[in-house]
Design a protein around this motif. Structure first.
Motif, short mmCIF file in Angstrom:
data_model
loop_
_atom_site.label_atom_id
_atom_site.label_comp_id
_atom_site.label_asym_id
_atom_site.label_seq_id
_atom_site.Cartn_x
_atom_site.Cartn_y
_atom_site.Cartn_z
N VAL A 85 -2.03 -4.00 5.23
CA VAL A 85 -0.63 -4.42 5.22
C VAL A 85 0.24 -3.21 5.51
N HIS A 86 0.95 -3.24 6.63
CA HIS A 86 1.85 -2.14 7.01
C HIS A 86 3.29 -2.60 6.92
N ASP A 87 4.15 -1.65 6.59
CA ASP A 87 5.60 -1.89 6.58
C ASP A 87 6.03 -2.87 5.50
N PHE A 88 5.29 -2.92 4.40
CA PHE A 88 5.69 -3.77 3.27
C PHE A 88 6.98 -3.22 2.67
N PRO A 89 7.96 -4.09 2.26
CA PRO A 89 7.91 -5.56 2.19
C PRO A 89 8.57 -6.27 3.37
N HIS A 90 8.75 -5.58 4.50
CA HIS A 90 9.36 -6.22 5.65
C HIS A 90 8.52 -7.43 6.08
N GLY A 91 9.18 -8.58 6.26
CA GLY A 91 8.50 -9.80 6.68
C GLY A 91 7.87 -10.58 5.54
N PHE A 92 8.06 -10.15 4.29
CA PHE A 92 7.49 -10.84 3.13
C PHE A 92 8.59 -11.55 2.36
N ASP A 93 8.45 -12.89 2.22
CA ASP A 93 9.33 -13.62 1.33
C ASP A 93 8.68 -13.72 -0.05
N ASP A 94 9.34 -14.41 -0.98
CA ASP A 94 8.81 -14.47 -2.35
C ASP A 94 7.43 -15.12 -2.40
N ARG A 95 7.21 -16.15 -1.57
CA ARG A 95 5.92 -16.82 -1.57
C ARG A 95 4.82 -15.88 -1.07
N ALA B 169 2.41 1.65 2.18
CA ALA B 169 3.77 1.36 1.75
C ALA B 169 4.29 2.46 0.86
N ALA B 170 5.62 2.52 0.76
CA ALA B 170 6.29 3.39 -0.20
C ALA B 170 6.84 2.51 -1.31
N ARG B 171 6.55 2.87 -2.53
CA ARG B 171 6.94 2.03 -3.66
C ARG B 171 8.46 1.83 -3.72
N GLU B 172 9.20 2.87 -3.34
CA GLU B 172 10.65 2.75 -3.43
C GLU B 172 11.22 1.74 -2.43
N ASP B 173 10.47 1.44 -1.35
CA ASP B 173 10.94 0.45 -0.39
C ASP B 173 10.95 -0.94 -0.99
N ALA B 174 10.11 -1.17 -2.01
CA ALA B 174 10.05 -2.49 -2.66
C ALA B 174 10.80 -2.50 -3.98
N ALA B 175 11.74 -1.53 -4.15
CA ALA B 175 12.45 -1.42 -5.42
C ALA B 175 13.30 -2.66 -5.71
N ALA B 176 13.67 -3.42 -4.66
CA ALA B 176 14.50 -4.60 -4.88
C ALA B 176 13.79 -5.65 -5.73
N TRP C 106 1.00 -2.38 -7.86
CA TRP C 106 0.73 -0.96 -7.62
C TRP C 106 -0.35 -0.44 -8.58
N ARG C 107 -0.31 -0.89 -9.83
CA ARG C 107 -1.29 -0.41 -10.81
C ARG C 107 -2.70 -0.90 -10.51
N SER C 108 -2.81 -2.04 -9.82
CA SER C 108 -4.14 -2.59 -9.54
C SER C 108 -4.82 -1.92 -8.35
N LEU C 109 -4.09 -1.08 -7.62
CA LEU C 109 -4.62 -0.45 -6.42
C LEU C 109 -4.92 1.03 -6.67
N LEU C 110 -5.91 1.56 -5.96
CA LEU C 110 -6.23 2.98 -6.01
C LEU C 110 -5.29 3.71 -5.07
N ARG C 111 -4.42 4.53 -5.65
CA ARG C 111 -3.41 5.22 -4.84
C ARG C 111 -4.01 6.44 -4.15
N LEU C 112 -3.88 6.48 -2.83
CA LEU C 112 -4.27 7.61 -2.01
C LEU C 112 -3.03 8.12 -1.29
N THR C 113 -3.08 9.31 -0.76
CA THR C 113 -1.92 9.87 -0.07
C THR C 113 -2.34 10.42 1.29
N PRO C 114 -1.39 10.50 2.24
CA PRO C 114 -1.72 11.06 3.56
C PRO C 114 -1.66 12.57 3.60
N VAL C 115 -1.17 13.20 2.54
CA VAL C 115 -1.07 14.66 2.44
C VAL C 115 -1.66 15.07 1.09
N PRO C 116 -2.10 16.32 0.93
CA PRO C 116 -2.65 16.75 -0.37
C PRO C 116 -1.67 16.53 -1.51
#
Length: 622
Positions: free
Chosen positions: A520-530, A553-560, A569-579
């Protein structure tokens, strides 16, 4: 020179025939368990205790006492045994170790020479503990100071080592104990070595070769005060022996049925050694700092020492003791890190494709496997004590949870140097590399990747997956997002019903039985509540039936959405693109620095691997 260990610290054993001396100041049961590389004990027959005091290579006392001697012959333990854990449990009416003097344990050679000692401090409500661990590493044995206590007593200790019905087993062991607190002589000392005495019950026997102290002339019957440790017996000074060289590292030097399994276990052994070595060093430094602070406070409050420079001398001596402690801890750390670095240099080139870095030549000989490996490598881990020593981050297959490549800035210094567009591009590149590894690790047709890119912003990064045929073109717009989520949600429902009803053969014909990965790229763009609700459902229920998420995704993008998405977010293993040093380790309290698996600049290996995966999926030759 005796090594005085702190919790978590290890020390090489120059001998395999050993004696372990225990002094607790109160009756305790002393025993030992024989475990595999993970510390799991196969059954009750691998526990040495007063009711069954002898195992191959281990003899323990047959009763409880304040002082014990355990005999160990590491050459005689079975080959499947990699850990010998020395355990203590309170008897004689005491409820917890915190109310008693700190137990003291020492490892000595066959001639009585003390090799390592450990005073087990920091105990409180625990009534059973693992004092020491003798463990096999690269064909050599080491001792590790554990001090792992259990408030649940012996039952909790045995349960933690993987034994079944630990409460019943603990009750059986404790029932075999006959407390004899009035006799502190270790029960397994041969009769000729015992010395009859009239000292108080808790006083240990003097060493046979050491005569009792005699009063000094002119000092009367009281004599001088002996400040020596009451629980340590002086040992004869051994002749100097040539220093043994550290064992030569060998790739695959771990237990396992296959080379892949042995290498996997070896990598995790390296991770465990680095974690405990760093924890022991930090613990020693913290102890040195706290002792320095205490001694400086005492020097400042002693008004009698202010005259004549005594105060300055006391502070200087305190700092010298601090520096000596830290220096010794650093020497041990450097020794262990050097050994781990040497092992890493041997292990890294020998890793199979699923465990190897992208720059490993083994990728150029890649072929689609006939069966999936135990794990895949999703990056590297390191600690600040030595940043160039990187341990492969291996994640078991099948995945137990989804993945989240965080395209936000977080707290990483490296992320702060990049602009938002570059950071998002790197995040999607990393997600594609992770997906390629997962595809490459599975047999032909065993793994399917779905792409969601509502705005089409990730077309360039997703091109290797799409152009090679390893994945279908991404879904676009709200309608495409909804269709993909609905398809995967129905799949999860069908598989769960079939598994719960025991009717796996009743699945609809043509259902793709491969494991599924949704990027899933560019979340939450294109996602409704359902769509968001379905996404959360897939994250929670999908892994149990082979449907996994890979969020970019960036968590702050879904702050709404507020706290609604916190469980996601807690159910997923968080990885990063930089150290980034975000991978918390509750085991020893480290924050591991994670480094993503970067492709070499200009390398075409990603497309080569994906081309082979796609060809095998369609039954073609690459």
């Amino acid at each position: 020179m005796t090594a005085e260990l702190v919790r978590g610290q290890n020390h090489p054993l120059p001998e395999t025939r050993l004696e372990i001396r225990v002094s607790a100041g109160h009756p305790v049961l002393a025993g030992a368990t024989l475990g595999d590389e993970q510390g799991r004990v196969a059954g009750a027959e691998w526990i040495a205790h007063p009711g069954a005091p002898s195992l191959p290579g281990v003899d323990v006392p047959g009763r409880s006492a304040a002082d014990h001697r355990l005999a160990v012959d590491l050459d005689a333990v079975p080959g499947a045994v990699h850990r010998v854990s020395v355990l203590l449990a309170l008897t004689g009416g005491a409820a917890r170790f915190g109310a008693l003097a700190a137990p003291f344990v020492a490892v000595t050679g066959p001639d009585g020479t003390e090799i390592a000692s450990y005073t087990i401090t920091g105990l409180d409500r625990e009534s059973a503990l693992v004092a020491l661990e003798l463990y096999r590493r690269q064909g050599a044995w080491k001792v590790r100071a554990m001090g792992q206590g259990y408030e649940g007593g012996l039952a909790a200790l045995l349960g933690d080592q993987g034994l079944e019905r630990p409460a019943d087993l603990a009750a059986t062991i404790l029932a075999t104990v006959t407390p004899e607190a009035q006799d502190a002589v270790p029960s397994r000392v041969p009769e000729p070595e015992r010395v009859r005495h009239t000292a108080p019950p808790t006083a240990p026997d003097p060493a046979p070769a050491t005569p009792p102290p005699t009063p000094a002339a002119g000092m009367g019957a009281g004599g001088p005060i002996d400040y020596s440790h009451p629980r340590r017996q002086p040992a004869p000074t051994p002749a100097p022996e040539p220093r043994q060289a550290p064992p030569v590292p060998v790739a695959g030097d771990a237990s396992g049925w296959s080379m892949d399994e042995r290498l996997y276990n070896q990598v995790w052994g390296m991770f465990e050694d680095l974690a405990r070595t760093a924890a022991a060093y930090r613990s020693a430094c913290d102890f040195a700092e706290s002792r320095l602070d205490r001694e400086l406070d005492e020097a400042l409050t002693d008004y009698r020492a202010r005259a004549g420079g005594a105060n300055d001398a006391a502070r200087a001596a305190a700092r010298a003791r601090h520096d000596e402690l830290v220096g010794r801890a650093r020497e041990v750390l450097d020794r262990d890190l050097a050994q781990l670095a040497a092992e890493s240099e041997v292990v890294e080139p020998a890793l199979p494709v699923a465990y190897a870095r992208w720059d490993n030549p083994v990728w150029h000989a890649y072929r689609v496997p006939a069966e999936e490996p135990m794990a895949v490598r999703l990056g590297d881990l390191h600690l600040p004590e030595r940043t160039d020593l990187r341990i492969p981050m291996l994640v078991r297959l099948p995945l137990e949870r989804g993945l989240w490549v965080d395209s936000g800035r977080g707290h990483s210094e490296a992320a702060g140097l990049l602009d938002e567009v570059e950071l998002r591009r790197l995040a999607l590149d990393c997600a594609v590399a992770h997906a390629a590894r997962l595809l490459a690790a599975h047999p032909a047709g065993g793994f399917t990747v779905h792409l969601v890119d509502p705005a089409g912003a990730g077309a360039a990064a997703l091109a290797p997956l799409v152009e090679t045929g390893a994945a279908a073109p991404p879904a676009r717009g709200a309608a495409g997002v909804s269709a993909v989520l609905e398809q995967l949600t129905e799949r999860v429902d069908l598989l769960q019903m079939a598994l719960r009803g025991g009717a796996a053969d009743a699945l609809p014909p043509g259902l793709d039985t491969a494991r599924q990965l949704l990027i899933v790229h560019d979340f939450p763009h294109g996602f409704d509540d359902r769509a968001v609700t379905r996404l959360r459902y897939l994250a929670d229920e999908g892994p149990s039936v082979g449907v996994h998420l890979l969020m970019v995704a960036a968590r702050e993008d879904a702050a709404a959405y507020g706290p609604l998405l916190d469980p996601l977010w807690r159910s997923l293993l968080r990885l990063t693109p930089v150290p980034d040093d975000h991978l918390a380790d509750p085991w020893v309290g480290h924050a591991w620095s994670y480094e993503p698996p970067l492709l070499p600049p200009g390398s075409a290996i990603l497309r080569q691997v994906l081309t082979q995966v796609a060809a095998a999926r369609h039954g073609k030759q690459p």
